[in-house]
Write a protein that holds these residues in place. Sequence first.
Motif, PDB file in Angstrom:
ATOM      1  N   SER A 145      33.698  11.179  13.143  1.00 32.37           N
ATOM      2  CA  SER A 145      34.369  10.022  13.981  1.00 32.37           C
ATOM      3  C   SER A 145      34.327  10.334  15.329  1.00 32.37           C
ATOM      4  CB  SER A 145      35.882   9.885  13.144  1.00 32.37           C
ATOM      5  OG  SER A 145      36.681   9.191  13.914  1.00 32.37           O
ATOM      6  N   GLY A 146      34.519   9.284  15.972  1.00 29.16           N
ATOM      7  CA  GLY A 146      34.854   9.547  17.463  1.00 29.16           C
ATOM      8  C   GLY A 146      36.047   9.714  17.821  1.00 29.16           C
ATOM      9  N   LEU A 147      37.303   9.912  16.871  1.00 29.90           N
ATOM     10  CA  LEU A 147      38.416  10.313  17.243  1.00 29.90           C
ATOM     11  C   LEU A 147      38.496  11.578  16.331  1.00 29.90           C
ATOM     12  CD1 LEU A 147      40.439   7.316  16.566  1.00 29.90           C
ATOM     13  CD2 LEU A 147      39.987   8.096  18.475  1.00 29.90           C
ATOM     14  N   GLN A 159      40.231   1.881  16.402  1.00 26.05           N
ATOM     15  CA  GLN A 159      41.049   2.351  15.534  1.00 26.05           C
ATOM     16  C   GLN A 159      39.961   2.715  14.343  1.00 26.05           C
ATOM     17  OE1 GLN A 159      44.142   3.081  15.613  1.00 26.05           O
ATOM     18  NE2 GLN A 159      44.853   2.275  17.332  1.00 26.05           N
ATOM     19  N   SER A 160      38.926   2.070  14.113  1.00 28.68           N
ATOM     20  CA  SER A 160      38.350   2.463  13.145  1.00 28.68           C
ATOM     21  C   SER A 160      37.306   3.357  13.489  1.00 28.68           C
ATOM     22  CB  SER A 160      37.323   1.064  12.479  1.00 28.68           C
ATOM     23  OG  SER A 160      36.409   0.879  13.671  1.00 28.68           O
ATOM     24  N   GLY A 161      37.339   4.172  14.575  1.00 34.06           N
ATOM     25  CA  GLY A 161      36.503   5.183  14.860  1.00 34.06           C
ATOM     26  C   GLY A 161      35.363   4.811  15.679  1.00 34.06           C
ATOM     27  N   GLU A 162      34.861   3.530  15.758  1.00 36.09           N
ATOM     28  CA  GLU A 162      33.892   3.186  16.363  1.00 36.09           C
ATOM     29  C   GLU A 162      33.774   3.662  17.864  1.00 36.09           C
ATOM     30  OE1 GLU A 162      32.965  -0.890  15.677  1.00 36.09           O
ATOM     31  OE2 GLU A 162      33.111  -0.609  13.506  1.00 36.09           O
ATOM     32  N   VAL A 163      32.508   4.114  18.460  1.00 37.50           N
ATOM     33  CA  VAL A 163      32.805   4.628  20.062  1.00 37.50           C
ATOM     34  C   VAL A 163      31.848   3.489  20.813  1.00 37.50           C
ATOM     35  CG1 VAL A 163      31.840   6.474  21.355  1.00 37.50           C
ATOM     36  CG2 VAL A 163      32.656   6.885  19.094  1.00 37.50           C
TER      37      VAL A 163
END
Length: 98
Positions: free
Chosen positions: A2-4, A58-62
């Motif tokens: 994930s991006g987070l 919030q969903s981790g998309e960058v």
Amino acid sequence: MSGLSEDRTVNQTFVAKELEDRYEIIDNVFQVRDYAVYLVMQKDHSSYYELIEVKVNQSGEVSLQLWHERISLEADQFEISKEVEKAVQAGFLKKVNL
């Protein structure tokens, strides 16, 4: 990946992996939770720096955005900071195509 990261901040390992083919990350010049600005250099154009904005939803998309102004390799910290401020206030204009 994930991006987070687990603490909901931009995952620098993820960002480095996404950019590694075209850019060398020089410095993380600004970061708050799900938003960061990196000073980078294109691997095939090493005569100037650029700024890349990284946002993670919030969903981790960058989302990656490239600031349209180039920064001199001789720029000092103050000059880089002023360019970061200008980029953040104006919004990043060019999308990075990965």
